[in-house]
Design a protein around this motif. Structure first.
Motif, PDB file in Angstrom:
ATOM      1  N   GLN B 587       0.827  -1.206   0.000  1.00 10.01           N
ATOM      2  CA  GLN B 587       0.000   0.000   0.000  1.00 10.01           C
ATOM      3  C   GLN B 587       0.862   1.257   0.000  1.00 10.01           C
ATOM      4  OE1 GLN B 587      -3.671   0.280   0.367  1.00 10.01           O
ATOM      5  NE2 GLN B 587      -3.406  -1.762  -0.520  1.00 10.01           N
ATOM      6  N   VAL B 588       1.882   1.194   0.914  1.00 12.30           N
ATOM      7  CA  VAL B 588       2.718   2.386   1.089  1.00 12.30           C
ATOM      8  C   VAL B 588       3.500   2.697  -0.188  1.00 12.30           C
ATOM      9  CG1 VAL B 588       4.759   3.253   2.307  1.00 12.30           C
ATOM     10  CG2 VAL B 588       2.878   2.194   3.584  1.00 12.30           C
ATOM     11  N   VAL B 589       4.109   1.632  -0.752  1.00  7.70           N
ATOM     12  CA  VAL B 589       4.909   1.854  -1.958  1.00  7.70           C
ATOM     13  C   VAL B 589       4.024   2.369  -3.094  1.00  7.70           C
ATOM     14  CG1 VAL B 589       6.235   0.681  -3.765  1.00  7.70           C
ATOM     15  CG2 VAL B 589       6.738   0.224  -1.362  1.00  7.70           C
ATOM     16  N   ALA B 590       2.833   1.758  -3.196  1.00  7.47           N
ATOM     17  CA  ALA B 590       1.938   2.181  -4.271  1.00  7.47           C
ATOM     18  C   ALA B 590       1.533   3.666  -4.095  1.00  7.47           C
ATOM     19  CB  ALA B 590       0.704   1.284  -4.296  1.00  7.47           C
ATOM     20  N   ARG B 591       1.183   4.008  -2.821  1.00  8.19           N
ATOM     21  CA  ARG B 591       0.744   5.381  -2.534  1.00  8.19           C
ATOM     22  C   ARG B 591       1.874   6.373  -2.810  1.00  8.19           C
ATOM     23  NH1 ARG B 591      -3.845   7.882  -2.272  1.00  8.19           N
ATOM     24  NH2 ARG B 591      -4.740   6.357  -0.844  1.00  8.19           N
ATOM     25  N   THR B 592       3.082   6.046  -2.337  1.00  8.43           N
ATOM     26  CA  THR B 592       4.214   6.944  -2.517  1.00  8.43           C
ATOM     27  C   THR B 592       4.520   7.126  -4.003  1.00  8.43           C
ATOM     28  OG1 THR B 592       5.094   6.002  -0.484  1.00  8.43           O
ATOM     29  CG2 THR B 592       6.574   7.410  -1.747  1.00  8.43           C
ATOM     30  N   ALA B 593       4.457   6.028  -4.732  1.00 11.48           N
ATOM     31  CA  ALA B 593       4.712   6.104  -6.173  1.00 11.48           C
ATOM     32  C   ALA B 593       3.654   6.957  -6.863  1.00 11.48           C
ATOM     33  CB  ALA B 593       4.724   4.684  -6.765  1.00 11.48           C
ATOM     34  N   ALA B 594       2.388   6.828  -6.376  1.00  6.66           N
ATOM     35  CA  ALA B 594       1.309   7.622  -6.967  1.00  6.66           C
ATOM     36  C   ALA B 594       1.567   9.104  -6.734  1.00  6.66           C
ATOM     37  CB  ALA B 594      -0.022   7.189  -6.363  1.00  6.66           C
ATOM     38  N   TRP B 595       1.963   9.427  -5.455  1.00 10.23           N
ATOM     39  CA  TRP B 595       2.276  10.831  -5.151  1.00 10.23           C
ATOM     40  C   TRP B 595       3.416  11.330  -6.024  1.00 10.23           C
ATOM     41  CZ3 TRP B 595       2.103   9.755   0.755  1.00 10.23           C
ATOM     42  CH2 TRP B 595       0.787   9.834   1.226  1.00 10.23           C
ATOM     43  N   ARG B 596       4.376  10.497  -6.177  1.00  9.59           N
ATOM     44  CA  ARG B 596       5.535  10.889  -6.984  1.00  9.59           C
ATOM     45  C   ARG B 596       5.099  11.212  -8.395  1.00  9.59           C
ATOM     46  NH1 ARG B 596      11.167  10.034  -7.982  1.00  9.59           N
ATOM     47  NH2 ARG B 596      11.456   9.136 -10.045  1.00  9.59           N
ATOM     48  N   ALA B 597       4.175  10.375  -8.887  1.00  7.83           N
ATOM     49  CA  ALA B 597       3.671  10.618 -10.234  1.00  7.83           C
ATOM     50  C   ALA B 597       2.966  11.968 -10.314  1.00  7.83           C
ATOM     51  CB  ALA B 597       2.717   9.492 -10.634  1.00  7.83           C
ATOM     52  N   GLN B 598       2.389  12.391  -9.141  1.00 10.07           N
ATOM     53  CA  GLN B 598       1.708  13.694  -9.141  1.00 10.07           C
ATOM     54  C   GLN B 598       2.686  14.823  -8.845  1.00 10.07           C
ATOM     55  OE1 GLN B 598      -1.451  13.405  -6.226  1.00 10.07           O
ATOM     56  NE2 GLN B 598      -2.072  11.388  -7.058  1.00 10.07           N
ATOM     57  N   GLY B 599       3.976  14.481  -8.741  1.00 11.39           N
ATOM     58  CA  GLY B 599       4.977  15.510  -8.480  1.00 11.39           C
ATOM     59  C   GLY B 599       5.207  15.743  -7.010  1.00 11.39           C
ATOM     60  N   LEU B 600       4.617  14.872  -6.126  1.00 13.26           N
ATOM     61  CA  LEU B 600       4.795  15.034  -4.680  1.00 13.26           C
ATOM     62  C   LEU B 600       5.796  13.999  -4.182  1.00 13.26           C
ATOM     63  CD1 LEU B 600       3.845  16.391  -2.060  1.00 13.26           C
ATOM     64  CD2 LEU B 600       1.990  14.711  -1.968  1.00 13.26           C
ATOM     65  N   ASN B 601       6.994  14.460  -3.913  1.00 13.53           N
ATOM     66  CA  ASN B 601       8.035  13.510  -3.515  1.00 13.53           C
ATOM     67  C   ASN B 601       8.176  13.493  -2.003  1.00 13.53           C
ATOM     68  OD1 ASN B 601       9.083  12.309  -5.927  1.00 13.53           O
ATOM     69  ND2 ASN B 601       9.706  14.394  -6.502  1.00 13.53           N
ATOM     70  N   LEU B 602       7.606  12.472  -1.355  1.00 10.04           N
ATOM     71  CA  LEU B 602       7.685  12.323   0.089  1.00 10.04           C
ATOM     72  C   LEU B 602       8.471  11.064   0.432  1.00 10.04           C
ATOM     73  CD1 LEU B 602       3.991  13.077   1.125  1.00 10.04           C
ATOM     74  CD2 LEU B 602       5.959  14.605   1.274  1.00 10.04           C
ATOM     75  N   VAL B 603       9.238  11.117   1.562  1.00  5.75           N
ATOM     76  CA  VAL B 603       9.866   9.908   2.103  1.00  5.75           C
ATOM     77  C   VAL B 603       8.859   9.324   3.091  1.00  5.75           C
ATOM     78  CG1 VAL B 603      11.751   8.960   3.444  1.00  5.75           C
ATOM     79  CG2 VAL B 603      12.177  10.821   1.827  1.00  5.75           C
ATOM     80  N   VAL B 604       8.335   8.138   2.792  1.00  4.93           N
ATOM     81  CA  VAL B 604       7.264   7.582   3.634  1.00  4.93           C
ATOM     82  C   VAL B 604       7.829   6.441   4.490  1.00  4.93           C
ATOM     83  CG1 VAL B 604       4.989   6.517   3.641  1.00  4.93           C
ATOM     84  CG2 VAL B 604       5.586   8.205   1.894  1.00  4.93           C
ATOM     85  N   SER B 605       7.535   6.516   5.784  1.00  4.02           N
ATOM     86  CA  SER B 605       8.030   5.496   6.722  1.00  4.02           C
ATOM     87  C   SER B 605       6.941   4.462   7.006  1.00  4.02           C
ATOM     88  CB  SER B 605       8.411   6.144   8.056  1.00  4.02           C
ATOM     89  OG  SER B 605       9.306   7.209   7.834  1.00  4.02           O
ATOM     90  N   ALA B 606       7.393   3.238   7.168  1.00  6.43           N
ATOM     91  CA  ALA B 606       6.463   2.177   7.595  1.00  6.43           C
ATOM     92  C   ALA B 606       7.122   1.419   8.758  1.00  6.43           C
ATOM     93  CB  ALA B 606       6.177   1.216   6.452  1.00  6.43           C
ATOM     94  N   ASN B 607       6.290   0.903   9.692  1.00  2.88           N
ATOM     95  CA  ASN B 607       6.833   0.218  10.875  1.00  2.88           C
ATOM     96  C   ASN B 607       6.972  -1.285  10.639  1.00  2.88           C
ATOM     97  OD1 ASN B 607       6.952   2.312  13.132  1.00  2.88           O
ATOM     98  ND2 ASN B 607       4.906   2.630  12.260  1.00  2.88           N
ATOM     99  N   LEU B 608       8.118  -1.785  11.101  1.00  2.72           N
ATOM    100  CA  LEU B 608       8.334  -3.241  11.016  1.00  2.72           C
ATOM    101  C   LEU B 608       8.298  -3.821  12.423  1.00  2.72           C
ATOM    102  CD1 LEU B 608      11.286  -3.611   8.477  1.00  2.72           C
ATOM    103  CD2 LEU B 608       8.836  -3.781   8.048  1.00  2.72           C
ATOM    104  N   ASP B 612       8.853  -9.484  11.452  1.00  2.58           N
ATOM    105  CA  ASP B 612       9.222  -9.071  10.100  1.00  2.58           C
ATOM    106  C   ASP B 612      10.727  -9.147   9.920  1.00  2.58           C
ATOM    107  OD1 ASP B 612       6.612  -8.568   9.395  1.00  2.58           O
ATOM    108  OD2 ASP B 612       6.678  -6.532  10.240  1.00  2.58           O
ATOM    109  N   LEU B 613      11.425  -8.691  10.970  1.00  6.98           N
ATOM    110  CA  LEU B 613      12.883  -8.670  10.878  1.00  6.98           C
ATOM    111  C   LEU B 613      13.452 -10.082  10.832  1.00  6.98           C
ATOM    112  CD1 LEU B 613      14.130  -5.815  13.201  1.00  6.98           C
ATOM    113  CD2 LEU B 613      14.212  -5.969  10.719  1.00  6.98           C
ATOM    114  N   LEU B 614      12.763 -11.001  11.471  1.00  5.66           N
ATOM    115  CA  LEU B 614      13.275 -12.375  11.494  1.00  5.66           C
ATOM    116  C   LEU B 614      12.839 -13.157  10.258  1.00  5.66           C
ATOM    117  CD1 LEU B 614      12.683 -13.243  15.247  1.00  5.66           C
ATOM    118  CD2 LEU B 614      14.684 -12.237  14.146  1.00  5.66           C
ATOM    119  N   HIS B 615      12.127 -12.489   9.374  1.00  2.76           N
ATOM    120  CA  HIS B 615      11.588 -13.157   8.196  1.00  2.76           C
ATOM    121  C   HIS B 615      12.510 -12.888   7.014  1.00  2.76           C
ATOM    122  CE1 HIS B 615       8.970 -14.737   5.300  1.00  2.76           C
ATOM    123  NE2 HIS B 615       8.375 -13.627   4.925  1.00  2.76           N
TER     124      HIS B 615
END
Ligand SMILES: [Cu+2]
Lengths: 213, 772
Positions: B587-608, B612-615
């Motif tokens: 979701q996050v990657v898709a949303r960030t990429a969509a924003w980027r396409a609209q010219g909005l370049n944000l660094v988006v953080s997600a929690n692990l 997750d780390l052991l995977h």
């Protein structure tokens, strides 16, 4: 040798009786194998006999525990004596129908001779010595002889005429039928006959030195 | 065969060997006995046959002699010669009874019976034994067996000479049972005479029992002559030899094998008794011996089992001076060594090296990791700001502080209440029983005790802390979960600035609702009930929004919006987080990429999370998502809490390295809440440090906290990390942070989390506000 002398004596008597026409019979007896059979009696019967013809005393001696001779042929009415030449006793007997008799234990010459007044064959034994045996053939006819070691017997001075020839042996297995015998003059006739005879070796006597018990 | 007991094995070997030797001996004896019996019986049979022949010959010669004597009797011969039948008969009778003849006869030369003791008045008739008579006629005399009037006789025929043969005398002995018995008595053998009569086998004479006689008579075939054979008659075994008597009669000599074997059977019985007795003695003896050997061994084994079970107190019993005794002695030394070492290991395993208090392992064991344990209350204490103190004042001071805190805890709680250090700045207090009031009272006491500053090298240090209260076993099914939930309660208490929180209050209500939540989570993902909210991040230097943190929300159909704290812990516990995280990242990657396409370049953080780390599949997944969306990796930032790194630091580090290699930014979340030191963080491939919001909340009130935040920013920068402050709510705080050199701020003071779709609108409003 005694029996031969007796035969010669008989033949001599016959020669004196019918001097004129006398025939001689020579009979030889063999067994089925051709072996000569001694001690067979050859008797010519049916001839006319002069009643005056003498009947000399015969003898059956006991020598070395045997009867001698084995066969004795006598005319009816002959007496036979049984002189004992042995140093021991004998008990002579006969159960034969023609002359049953018994001479109890004796030594030397018995008191009286035994008269054989019936025709027939008589077996004589000794009650002490089983093997001892002798035979007497008592006949009417004076014409008889017994075969010698060669199986042959000779009867001389036979009158001519129709006769019967009789053969007999003490140990014969079967009686031999009489046969006709026609004699006419001075012929010399030879007859060959066969008969079956048991061997005489059936009972041997023990040696003499064992006999003194 | 497997003998698990040495005792049985010894007995088995001994008794087995004895049984082998005994049975070999018995076999040998039986075998040789059989040979002896068979040889002996053959020998006896042979001797019996010779006896038989001798007796037959003897009675024959007796008869012949008698008959010969009779045949020479002078008077007898005279009687026969004179046909004196009466005399003949009386002589026959007299003679016959003298010798015991069965009959006496005089037979004429032509084979007619002339006198007969069996039929005194009978008419002359042909002699019945014509075979013998013919033989006599041929050879002079004869003897043999023949049947007459149904009876069997032994007959002798001799001639009667006078001196030429005048008749036969025949005499016979009865071959009857008494004849057989006398033979049997003489030879020791059984005898039966079998004769053919009218095609049947009859037994005219025998020494046997009636049954044996019948059994023999019933046999159709006569045994072969002069050969010993084995024959079973009436179930009894016999050695049998046939001796022909005449053309129609055969004598069968029998030797009972059972009888011959009887002697040996007694011997066998004695031998068997001796063997059995020997076996019993052997079993007893070897049992005694085996016990003697096995008892100390068993004692040793018992001791070994005790040691295996962890009981080292019982000394290994002394078992004398032999090898086993020496073994026992070294065993006991071993036990003492193990006991000492285990003591040490236990101390190491259950003791916290720093404070000397029991450790986390001890607590887990107390909470029934190795079996059911009594109920208790677990109070977890987490110190405030310890990470910052540690970094600011140094490890040595931090360690001493922890020791002093431990001392104070022990001094505060009543005796019998356990105090242990879990890890870092987390302590736990265990109180038996599940009295909630008492547990809360204890929490308040501890919390109050920590309000008093701790004096360290003349410096007064405010520690303080928050407590979580969990009850065992009501609050969790296992010890780990209880600790997790109680730690969550600690965090909740901290978040709410309270002294304590109950674990049971965390995770929305009663256990059955939690369970239903866990079950519903799976469906929630399918039904797309999860949503991602974004909270903008402000770059303090430029005053522009340059990033956002993605936050998970669950829009439950009946319960409304559920905050992450109420379901993320369960997602982590059940492992369901492994399914949520990929979805979130997608979701996050898709949303960030969509924003980027609209010219909005944000660094988006997600929690692990920890899982997750052991995977191992996480890093490849991230790479895949980035590659398919075309998003530059630098625009994705992954946030990891300190504690997430602690479970398996090596594996976590490996995952982090992979992520770092792919170019993704990494951030340490909630820094300061945990115990991790900057020195450890320095070794991680991270780019960013997020200061825990607890510090920011008290930034304006506590000079100490401000100092800690300031030094943390400085240290972060020294390590080349970007420093992010969380929970900035006021302009004053934002201003302070900007002045302190903090790079980025996030909080209600800037913006609340909002649905992704609203971000562009909000951005536009911001821009226009700035422009105004
Ligand atoms: Cu004499």
């Amino acid at each position: 040798m005694i029996h031969r002398r007796t035969v010669l004596f008989v033949l001599a008597l016959a020669a004196c009786a019918t001097e004129a026409s006398a025939a001689e019979l020579s009979a030889c007896v063999t067994g089925p194998t051709g072996r000569p059979i001694p001690d067979a009696a050859v008797v010519v019967e049916g001839a006319t006999v002069d009643p005056r013809m003498p009947r000399p005393l015969a003898a059956i001696e006991q020598i070395d525990r045997d009867f001698v001779p084995f066969l004795t042929i006598v005319r009816q009415g002959t007496e036979i004596e049984f002189p004992n030449r042995d140093p021991l006793k004998h008990h002579v007997y006969s159960f034969s129908a023609a002359k049953p008799f018994e001479i109890k234990l004796y030594a030397g010459k018995p008191a009286a001779p035994v008269l054989f007044d019936k025709t027939g064959d008589i077996a004589i034994g000794c009650n002490i010595h089983d093997w001892m045996e002798a035979y007497v053939l008592v006949v009417e006819s004076p014409y008889f002889a017994k075969t010698g070691p060669d199986g042959c017997a000779k009867i001389a001075d036979l009158p001519a005429g129709r006769h019967r020839l009789r053969l007999w042996h003490p140990l014969q297995r079967q009686a031999v039928a009489e046969r006709p015998l026609v004699l006419d003059g001075a012929d010399s006739i030879r007859i060959d006959a066969t008969m079956e005879v048991s061997p005489r070796t059936a009972r041997r006597k023990p040696p003499a030195d064992k006999d003194d018990y | 065969m497997v003998f698990r007991s040495i005792e049985r094995r010894i007995v088995a070997v001994f008794v087995g060997l004895l049984a082998l030797v005994t049975s070999l001996t018995l076999l040998l004896v039986i075998e040789s006995n059989d040979r002896v019996v068979s040889g002996e019986s053959e020998r006896r049979l042979g001797a019996g046959v010779r006896t038989f022949d001798y007796l037959v010959a003897y009675s024959q010669s007796q008869m012949e002699t008698a008959a010969s004597v009779l045949a020479r009797d002078f008077s007898f011969r005279e009687a026969i010669a004179t046909q004196d039948r009466a005399t003949v008969l009386s002589v026959l009778r007299n003679h016959g009874s003298r010798i015991g003849a069965g009959f006496m006869m005089v037979v004429s030369l032509d084979g007619m019976v002339m006198a007969d003791t069996l039929a005194p008045g009978g008419k002359p008739r042909p002699a019945p034994f014509d075979g013998l008579l013919r033989a006599a006629q041929a050879t002079g005399q004869s003897a043999g067996f023949d049947e007459m009037d149904g009876r069997l006789y032994q007959i002798a025929i001799v001639p009667i000479m006078a001196p030429g043969q005048i008749a036969w005398v025949a005499m016979g002995f009865n071959v009857d049972d008494s004849w057989a018995r006398s033979f049997s008595a003489m030879s020791g053998l059984g005898i039966a005479v079998l004769a053919e009569s009218d095609g049947r086998t009859v037994v005219p004479a025998g020494s046997l029992s009636a049954e044996l006689r019948d059994a023999l008579g019933e046999r159709s075939a006569l045994p072969p002559p002069d050969i010993p054979i084995l024959m079973s008659l009436n179930g009894q075994r016999h050695h049998v030899m046939a001796r022909p008597m005449s053309e129609r009669a055969t004598a069968v000599l029998l030797l009972s094998l059972d009888q011959a074997e009887a002697v040996f059977r007694d011997l066998h019985r004695s031998l068997a008794v001796i063997a059995l007795g020997g076996a019993v003695l052997f079993i007893l003896g070897s049992l005694r011996l085996a016990r003697h050997i096995a008892r100390p061994v068993n004692t040793l084994a018992e001791a070994a089992r005790r040691i295996e079970a962890g009981d080292y107190h019982e000394p290994v019993p002394d078992s004398g001076a032999d090898e086993i005794g020496q073994l026992a002695a070294s065993f006991d030394r071993m036990r003492q060594g193990i006991a000492a070492r285990e003591q040490k290991i236990l101390r190491l395993a259950y003791e916290d090296g720093l404070t000397g208090l029991p450790n986390r392992t001890w607590l887990l064991d107390r909470l029934g990791r190795t079996g059911p344990t009594p109920p208790c209350a677990v109070l977890i204490l987490d110190l405030d700001r310890f990470g910052l103190i540690n970094d600011a004042l140094g490890h040595a001071v931090g360690d001493r502080l922890l020791r002093l805190v431990g001392d104070r805890l022990v001094a505060t709680v009543a005796p019998g209440i356990g105090v242990c250090r879990l890890w870092g700045d987390e302590f736990a207090v265990v109180r038996d029983g599940t009295d909630t009031e008492a547990a809360i009272a204890l929490s308040v006491t501890i919390h109050a005790a920590l309000q008093e500053p701790i004096l360290l090298d003349g410096q007064r240090i405010d520690v303080g802390g928050s407590l979580g209260i969990g009850f065992w076993p009501q609050d969790a099914a296992d010890s780990n979960t209880l600790l997790q939930r109680t730690e969550l309660a600690v965090r909740e208490a901290k978040r709410q600035f309270r002294g304590y929180a109950l674990a049971s209050e965390i995770g929305a209500g009663p256990p059955h609702e939690q369970l239903s939540l866990i079950g519903e989570m799976r469906d929630a993902l399918l039904r797309q009930e999860f949503e991602v909210f974004y909270q903008p991040k402000l770059d303090l230097a430029s005053g522009r929004v340059t990033g956002a943190e993605a936050l998970l929300r669950w829009r439950h159909p009946s319960r409304g919006l559920i905050p992450p704290a109420q379901f993320i812990p369960f997602a982590e516990q059940t492992g369901f987080i492994r399914e949520i995280t990929p979805w979130l990242l997608d979701q996050v990657v898709a949303r960030t990429a969509a924003w980027r396409a609209q010219g909005l370049n944000l660094v988006v953080s997600a929690n692990l999370s920890t899982l997750d780390l052991l995977h191992s599949g996480l890093a490849p997944l991230v790479k895949r998502l980035l590659a398919s969306s075309g998003l530059p990796p630098g625009q994705l930032c992954l946030e990891i809490t300190e504690s997430a790194l602690m479970d398996d630091p090596d594996l976590a580090l490996a995952t982090l390295n992979q992520l770092a290699e792919s170019g993704v930014r990494l951030s340490i979340d909630d820094y300061g809440a945990g115990h991790a030191s900057l020195a450890y963080l320095k070794s991680l491939p991270v780019h960013e440090l997020k200061i825990d919001q607890a510090f920011i909340f008290s930034l304006m009130e506590s000079g100490k906290d401000a100092e800690i935040v300031r030094s943390t920013i400085a240290l972060g920068h020294a390590l080349g990390l970007k420093v992010v402050a969380e929970g900035a709510e006021t302009d004053a705080e934002l201003g302070w942070l900007k002045r302190a050199g903090c790079d980025v701020a996030q909080g209600y003071g800037i913006a609340r989390p909002m649905p992704g779709a609203e971000v562009t609108g909000w951005m536009a409003d911001q821009d226009s506000a700035v422009a105004r």
